[in-house]
Write an enzyme that holds these catalytic residues in place. Structure first.
Site, PDB file in Angstrom:
ATOM      1  N   ARG A 103       1.249  -1.308  -0.508  1.00 60.87           N
ATOM      2  CA  ARG A 103      -0.152   0.142   0.160  1.00 60.87           C
ATOM      3  C   ARG A 103       0.857   1.453  -0.097  1.00 60.87           C
ATOM      4  O   ARG A 103       2.093   1.230   0.727  1.00 60.87           O
ATOM      5  CB  ARG A 103      -1.229   0.369   1.442  1.00 60.87           C
ATOM      6  CG  ARG A 103      -1.979  -0.954   1.205  1.00 60.87           C
ATOM      7  CD  ARG A 103      -2.753  -0.993   2.315  1.00 60.87           C
ATOM      8  NE  ARG A 103      -2.798  -1.171   3.716  1.00 60.87           N
ATOM      9  CZ  ARG A 103      -1.834  -0.759   4.538  1.00 60.87           C
ATOM     10  NH1 ARG A 103      -2.210   1.206   4.679  1.00 60.87           N
ATOM     11  NH2 ARG A 103      -1.406  -1.379   5.952  1.00 60.87           N
ATOM     12  N   CYS A 144       1.253  -7.963  12.505  1.00 62.17           N
ATOM     13  CA  CYS A 144       1.141  -7.461  13.019  1.00 62.17           C
ATOM     14  C   CYS A 144       0.428  -8.797  13.849  1.00 62.17           C
ATOM     15  O   CYS A 144       0.265  -8.731  14.822  1.00 62.17           O
ATOM     16  CB  CYS A 144       0.801  -6.032  13.953  1.00 62.17           C
ATOM     17  SG  CYS A 144       2.240  -4.640  13.468  1.00 62.17           S
ATOM     18  N   ARG A 192       1.767 -11.934  -0.593  1.00 60.48           N
ATOM     19  CA  ARG A 192       0.619 -12.455  -0.171  1.00 60.48           C
ATOM     20  C   ARG A 192       0.195 -13.931  -1.089  1.00 60.48           C
ATOM     21  O   ARG A 192       1.073 -14.091  -1.879  1.00 60.48           O
ATOM     22  CB  ARG A 192      -0.296 -11.342   0.187  1.00 60.48           C
ATOM     23  CG  ARG A 192       0.467 -10.031   1.158  1.00 60.48           C
ATOM     24  CD  ARG A 192      -0.683  -9.393   1.154  1.00 60.48           C
ATOM     25  NE  ARG A 192      -0.044  -8.297   2.175  1.00 60.48           N
ATOM     26  CZ  ARG A 192      -0.458  -8.289   3.443  1.00 60.48           C
ATOM     27  NH1 ARG A 192      -1.692  -8.439   3.722  1.00 60.48           N
ATOM     28  NH2 ARG A 192      -0.564  -7.401   4.720  1.00 60.48           N
ATOM     29  N   ASP A 229      -9.110  -9.626   9.320  1.00 60.18           N
ATOM     30  CA  ASP A 229      -9.115  -8.470   8.760  1.00 60.18           C
ATOM     31  C   ASP A 229      -9.706  -6.410   8.602  1.00 60.18           C
ATOM     32  O   ASP A 229      -9.777  -6.032   9.332  1.00 60.18           O
ATOM     33  CB  ASP A 229      -8.687  -8.247   7.183  1.00 60.18           C
ATOM     34  CG  ASP A 229      -7.633  -7.169   6.156  1.00 60.18           C
ATOM     35  OD1 ASP A 229      -6.163  -6.957   7.560  1.00 60.18           O
ATOM     36  OD2 ASP A 229      -7.338  -6.438   5.895  1.00 60.18           O
ATOM     37  N   ARG A 275       2.641  -4.359  17.088  1.00 59.93           N
ATOM     38  CA  ARG A 275       4.058  -4.935  17.651  1.00 59.93           C
ATOM     39  C   ARG A 275       5.307  -4.255  18.155  1.00 59.93           C
ATOM     40  O   ARG A 275       5.587  -2.163  17.282  1.00 59.93           O
ATOM     41  CB  ARG A 275       4.856  -4.807  15.559  1.00 59.93           C
ATOM     42  CG  ARG A 275       6.355  -5.146  15.600  1.00 59.93           C
ATOM     43  CD  ARG A 275       5.989  -5.521  14.303  1.00 59.93           C
ATOM     44  NE  ARG A 275       5.610  -6.267  13.587  1.00 59.93           N
ATOM     45  CZ  ARG A 275       5.562  -7.716  12.663  1.00 59.93           C
ATOM     46  NH1 ARG A 275       7.153  -7.930  13.389  1.00 59.93           N
ATOM     47  NH2 ARG A 275       5.414  -8.864  11.926  1.00 59.93           N
ATOM     48  N   LYS A 335      -9.745  -2.267   1.674  1.00 58.40           N
ATOM     49  CA  LYS A 335      -9.394  -1.023   3.000  1.00 58.40           C
ATOM     50  C   LYS A 335     -10.751   0.016   2.344  1.00 58.40           C
ATOM     51  O   LYS A 335     -10.694   1.240   3.283  1.00 58.40           O
ATOM     52  CB  LYS A 335      -7.689  -0.661   2.982  1.00 58.40           C
ATOM     53  CG  LYS A 335      -7.250  -2.147   3.727  1.00 58.40           C
ATOM     54  CD  LYS A 335      -7.680  -2.229   4.971  1.00 58.40           C
ATOM     55  CE  LYS A 335      -6.889  -3.614   5.788  1.00 58.40           C
ATOM     56  NZ  LYS A 335      -5.358  -4.370   5.537  1.00 58.40           N
ATOM     57  N   HIS A 360     -10.203  -2.328  11.529  1.00 54.24           N
ATOM     58  CA  HIS A 360      -9.212  -3.370  10.497  1.00 54.24           C
ATOM     59  C   HIS A 360      -8.924  -4.355  12.155  1.00 54.24           C
ATOM     60  O   HIS A 360      -8.207  -4.657  12.522  1.00 54.24           O
ATOM     61  CB  HIS A 360      -7.748  -2.395  11.164  1.00 54.24           C
ATOM     62  CG  HIS A 360      -6.915  -3.696  10.408  1.00 54.24           C
ATOM     63  ND1 HIS A 360      -6.200  -2.611  10.260  1.00 54.24           N
ATOM     64  CD2 HIS A 360      -6.758  -3.944   9.469  1.00 54.24           C
ATOM     65  CE1 HIS A 360      -5.237  -3.536   9.801  1.00 54.24           C
ATOM     66  NE2 HIS A 360      -5.292  -4.352   8.404  1.00 54.24           N
ATOM     67  N   LYS A 412      -2.982 -10.410  12.911  1.00 53.93           N
ATOM     68  CA  LYS A 412      -4.504 -10.460  12.674  1.00 53.93           C
ATOM     69  C   LYS A 412      -4.348 -12.176  11.693  1.00 53.93           C
ATOM     70  O   LYS A 412      -5.587 -12.739  13.378  1.00 53.93           O
ATOM     71  CB  LYS A 412      -5.133  -9.974  12.199  1.00 53.93           C
ATOM     72  CG  LYS A 412      -5.499  -8.504  12.937  1.00 53.93           C
ATOM     73  CD  LYS A 412      -6.129  -7.616  11.737  1.00 53.93           C
ATOM     74  CE  LYS A 412      -5.581  -7.204  10.528  1.00 53.93           C
ATOM     75  NZ  LYS A 412      -3.968  -7.162  10.726  1.00 53.93           N
ATOM     76  N   SER A 462      -1.487  -3.512  10.416  1.00 52.86           N
ATOM     77  CA  SER A 462      -0.842  -4.019   8.604  1.00 52.86           C
ATOM     78  C   SER A 462       0.688  -5.564   9.374  1.00 52.86           C
ATOM     79  O   SER A 462       1.485  -4.339  10.090  1.00 52.86           O
ATOM     80  CB  SER A 462      -0.444  -3.696   8.068  1.00 52.86           C
ATOM     81  OG  SER A 462      -1.320  -2.537   7.644  1.00 52.86           O
ATOM     82  N   TYR A 466      -1.698  -2.917  -6.992  1.00 51.14           N
ATOM     83  CA  TYR A 466      -1.711  -3.785  -5.536  1.00 51.14           C
ATOM     84  C   TYR A 466      -2.313  -4.522  -3.999  1.00 51.14           C
ATOM     85  O   TYR A 466      -3.548  -3.135  -3.661  1.00 51.14           O
ATOM     86  CB  TYR A 466      -0.147  -3.439  -4.460  1.00 51.14           C
ATOM     87  CG  TYR A 466      -0.248  -3.850  -3.522  1.00 51.14           C
ATOM     88  CD1 TYR A 466       0.130  -5.348  -3.183  1.00 51.14           C
ATOM     89  CD2 TYR A 466      -0.951  -3.175  -2.014  1.00 51.14           C
ATOM     90  CE1 TYR A 466      -0.015  -5.564  -1.944  1.00 51.14           C
ATOM     91  CE2 TYR A 466      -0.639  -4.039  -0.770  1.00 51.14           C
ATOM     92  CZ  TYR A 466      -0.395  -4.979  -0.415  1.00 51.14           C
ATOM     93  OH  TYR A 466      -0.774  -5.746   0.448  1.00 51.14           O
ATOM     94  N   GLY A 467      -3.302  -5.544  -3.608  1.00 48.57           N
ATOM     95  CA  GLY A 467      -4.392  -5.874  -2.799  1.00 48.57           C
ATOM     96  C   GLY A 467      -5.109  -3.868  -2.646  1.00 48.57           C
ATOM     97  O   GLY A 467      -5.994  -3.992  -2.906  1.00 48.57           O
ATOM     98  N   GLY A 468      -4.567  -3.932  -1.631  1.00 50.50           N
ATOM     99  CA  GLY A 468      -5.385  -2.508  -1.271  1.00 50.50           C
ATOM    100  C   GLY A 468      -4.585  -1.120  -1.791  1.00 50.50           C
ATOM    101  O   GLY A 468      -5.764  -0.383  -1.269  1.00 50.50           O
TER     102      GLY A 468
END
Ligand code: GTP
Ligand code: SPV
Ligand code: MN
Length: 595
Positions: free
Chosen positions: A73, A254, A374, A277, A405, A210, A230, A256, A252, A201-203
């Site tokens: 992201r 950390c 991922r 998520d 974290r 997101k 989140h 989940k 992110s 990319y994903g996010g």
């Protein structure tokens, strides 16, 4: 007469000028066509979009290599465009909606020439849920279309559900030419619109995730009296069959996904997974807080995933159902055509291609898989998927965890004195940055409720909203802080984490049920001597005391940083938060107890 969706799609087609417009229906035949498109027609640089992996060992698995600059992201290119700048707040990038649309229109004109524009009708949440939302996204890359089929409930019935209505969330997406200088992820909360160009990319590109389910949805929640967070959603079942549902917010990368499906180190518990998520939290008719997961897949971090750390995810990845499984930017074991990443079980393979498809040379000390590589996989592959996952009402939440974290300072687990104190505990969260977002890794930053990059409005108002939600519940969940990442002087983790994290959950459940003791510290309540379950735990005794230590001297700097962070919200910061911040600071300095 054309429907509102048809008109809107036409408008996008006129702007983007694609060669074809293809309406996805969610069928099995379509899955094959999309994979074929990605393997034979579309390209990213010199790569194909998808390569087939070893189907015997990894059923329905495909490898995707992204553009080399497009791996995480990009928060600095992400904007929240409220017409009133103040509504966006000091923690988001802002552009006036008019200016943002002009810019995006300029970048988009003709950008799909020669390409297919995929139209994706999808639902976030179960179609029968009163909390679900219908959405439509257009995109110009098969990777995004296939990913959205896994991550959301996508298909023809959603079009029917929307019918002639104008009430659907809009997402416009084009990868453009992947030029980072022309990459923007723009949010228009006032019109439930997300517009993203330049990244696959994903996010940045799966706009239901997101962009909608957190940034836009958090704003909707603020207006309508609910929360978009989140967070993991999980159930913990004891031997008598009682299931306690909890949610856990963590920034992110950390922990989940790992927490959501942990294999319990304590035989008296088993874990049920509902989400890893995103949680949408609504107050139910009985005054309790109910959670649904709007998603239907995992977009999880590959490195570190193994039979030792997360066996349930390994089983998920090796199962097949209706949906394919995608691996993005992992390494490739060429002898067997299998995906590979750092931390996977087994010996280091002899022949690897790195995440960009180049022969990997171990002597160069680079990672073979990208640190933010991922997998995208259906929730329905997960052996611990909760039978309540599809419950349209959601599940009642007994406790909320706020994790991060932190190599120093933050105890393994702390209980808040009450709801408002818990909101402060969330507001003061910090976490060391990870590879999930572009930028430096391992730098401490404030990340309230793990929502810093995802809150779609002024975070001062967001804190106020949290306080108000607590007022509306006769029986609010208890709030906890958690940190599984504290290290010793040698930089080694003090806590084994993963399956052993069930011990933290056990203490929380025992607290919720009035069965465990606690000891007061200036930060909140930590386990009293002998109330934390250590039977069978194989770590040096001194680690435990270090894990719960509150070093009052070291906290001074932290307190200053928290105060500075919270000050930027000015008069929008709820006085309850300022109160708990001041009393924490005073207790750290002078002692004294919670009253
Ligand atoms: P996003 O998908 O980015 O929102 O991240 P996430 O919070 O789901 O993170 P995830 O569970 O994928 O964990 C990220 C990394 O942390 C992985 O490399 C894990 O192996 C590692 N990790 C997860 N849980 C633990 C833990 O309890 N202890 C330690 N030491 N590492 C962990
Ligand atoms: C995160 O970064 O928190 C993720 C991955 O879960 S993304 O979908 O890219 O946001
Ligand atoms: Mn996330």
């Amino acid at each position: 007469m054309a429907t509102a969706i048809e008109k809107w799609v036409d408008e996008q087609a006129r702007l983007y000028e694609p060669k074809h417009v293809y309406w996805c229906d969610g069928s099995e035949g379509e899955a094959h066509r999309l994979m074929e498109m990605g393997m034979r027609e579309e390209r990213i640089g010199q790569h194909e979009v998808f390569c087939e992996l070893n189907q015997k060992l990894w059923p329905k698995a495909y490898l995707h290599r992204s553009h080399p600059t497009d791996v995480a992201r990009t928060e600095h290119l992400t904007y929240v465009c409220h017409s009133d700048r103040e509504a966006t707040g000091p923690t988001n990038n802002w552009m006036h909606p008019r200016e943002a649309k002009e810019l995006m229109t300029r970048l988009s004109r003709g950008a799909m020439r020669g390409k297919t524009m995929y139209v994706l009708p999808y639902m976030m949440g179960h179609p029968d849920s009163p909390y679900a939302k219908a959405c439509v996204q257009v995109t110009d890359v098969s990777y995004v279309a296939v990913s959205m089929r896994i991550m959301t409930r996508l298909g023809k019935p959603i079009l029917k559900k929307i019918g002639k209505s104008e009430n659907f969330v809009k997402g416009i997406h084009s990868v453009g030419d992947f030029d980072p200088a022309k990459r923007f992820i723009m949010h228009f909360p006032e019109e439930s619109l997300v517009w993203s160009v330049g990244s696959g990319y994903g996010g940045n590109a799966l706009l239901g995730k997101k962009c909608f389910s957190l940034r836009i949805a958090s704003w909707l929640g603020y207006k309508q009296g609910w929360l978009a967070e989140h967070m993991v959603i999980m159930g913990i079942e004891d031997l008598r069959g009682n299931v306690t549902y909890i949610t856990a917010a963590m920034p992110s990368a950390c922990g989940k996904t790992n927490l959501a499906m942990l294999e319990s180190a304590l035989p008296e518990y088993r874990v049920w997974t509902l989400g890893d998520d995103i949680a949408w939290l609504n107050i139910g008719p009985d005054g309790r807080l109910y959670a649904i997961n709007p998603e239907s897949g995992f977009f999880g971090v590959a490195p570190g995933t193994s039979m030792k750390t997360n066996p349930n995810m390994m089983r998920t990845l090796k199962t097949s159902n209706f949906y394919p499984t995608l691996f993005t930017n992992v390494a490739l074991k060429t002898d067997t055509n299998e995906p590979w990443w750092e931390g996977l079980d087994g010996a280091l393979p002899d022949h690897l291609l790195d995440w960009q498809g180049q022969p990997w040379d171990p002597s160069k000390m680079t990672k073979a898989a990208h640190p933010n590589s991922r997998f995208t996989v259906s929730l329905h592959n997960c052996p611990t998927l909760s039978p309540e996952y599809d419950n349209p009402q959601g599940v009642p939440i007994s406790a909320i965890i706020m994790g991060g974290r932190r190599s120093r300072l933050i105890p393994l687990v702390t209980e808040a004195f009450n709801w408002d104190h818990g909101v402060f505990m969330g507001a003061r969260m910090g976490s060391e940055t990870t590879a999930a977002a572009a930028g430096r890794v391992g730098v401490l930053r404030r990340d309230p409720m793990a929502m810093l990059p995802f809150c779609g409005y002024n975070m001062g108002d967001y804190f106020r909203h949290w306080i108000n939600i607590g007022r509306m519940m006769p029986r609010p969940p208890r709030i906890y802080a958690m940190n599984a990442f504290r290290v010793n002087e040698r930089g080694e983790f003090l806590w084994p984490g993963f399956g052993e994290n069930i011990r933290i959950l056990k203490w929380i459940i025992d607290r919720v049920n009035g069965r465990a003791g606690a000891k007061e510290t200036p930060l909140g309540l930590v386990p009293s001597a002998n109330s934390f379950p250590v039977e069978g735990l194989d770590i040096p005794r001194q680690n435990l005391s270090q894990l719960f230590e509150v070093n009052e001297g070291e906290w001074q700097e932290e307190v200053e940083e928290i105060k500075n962070f919270l000050d930027q919200f000015g008069h929008r910061l709820p006085h309850e938060i300022r109160h708990y911040c001041n009393t924490m600071a005073a207790r750290l300095q002078f002692g004294g107890r919670h009253t």
